[in-house]
Design a protein around this motif. Sequence first.
Motif, PDB file in Angstrom:
ATOM      1  N   LYS A   8       9.120  25.287 -17.198  1.00  0.00           N
ATOM      2  CA  LYS A   8       8.182  24.292 -17.707  1.00  0.00           C
ATOM      3  C   LYS A   8       8.489  24.049 -19.182  1.00  0.00           C
ATOM      4  O   LYS A   8       8.692  24.987 -19.948  1.00  0.00           O
ATOM      5  N   LYS A  52      10.975  16.149 -12.964  1.00  0.00           N
ATOM      6  CA  LYS A  52       9.649  15.537 -13.024  1.00  0.00           C
ATOM      7  C   LYS A  52       9.118  15.656 -14.450  1.00  0.00           C
ATOM      8  O   LYS A  52       9.208  16.705 -15.074  1.00  0.00           O
ATOM      9  N   ARG A  68      -1.241  19.900 -13.547  1.00  0.00           N
ATOM     10  CA  ARG A  68      -0.195  19.355 -12.656  1.00  0.00           C
ATOM     11  C   ARG A  68       1.152  20.014 -12.933  1.00  0.00           C
ATOM     12  O   ARG A  68       1.907  20.329 -12.010  1.00  0.00           O
ATOM     13  N   HIS A  72       3.172  22.424 -10.226  1.00  0.00           N
ATOM     14  CA  HIS A  72       4.378  21.777  -9.696  1.00  0.00           C
ATOM     15  C   HIS A  72       5.473  22.806  -9.448  1.00  0.00           C
ATOM     16  O   HIS A  72       5.751  23.665 -10.274  1.00  0.00           O
TER      17      HIS A  72
END
Length: 74
Positions: A8, A52, A68, A72
């Motif tokens: 992330k 994404k 989110r 994910h």
Amino acid sequence: MQYNVDVKIILLNNHFLGMVRQWQELFFDERYSETVMTNPDFVKIAEAYNIKSEKVEDRADLDAAVNRMITHKG
């Protein structure tokens, strides 16, 4: 992305060289030189790598966006 690792990334973009600007504000009587940045569209760069991504501009949307991101797979 290449190794399919769940990583992330949060990019905070204030359109300035942050620390340089901060020092100019604190120690150089707000004499600014070369701190404003013109940045690329980081969302499009991520999309080009099939990563994404999401751009959040309103603080009210931040909690939902972080949720989110955390949930994910990727």
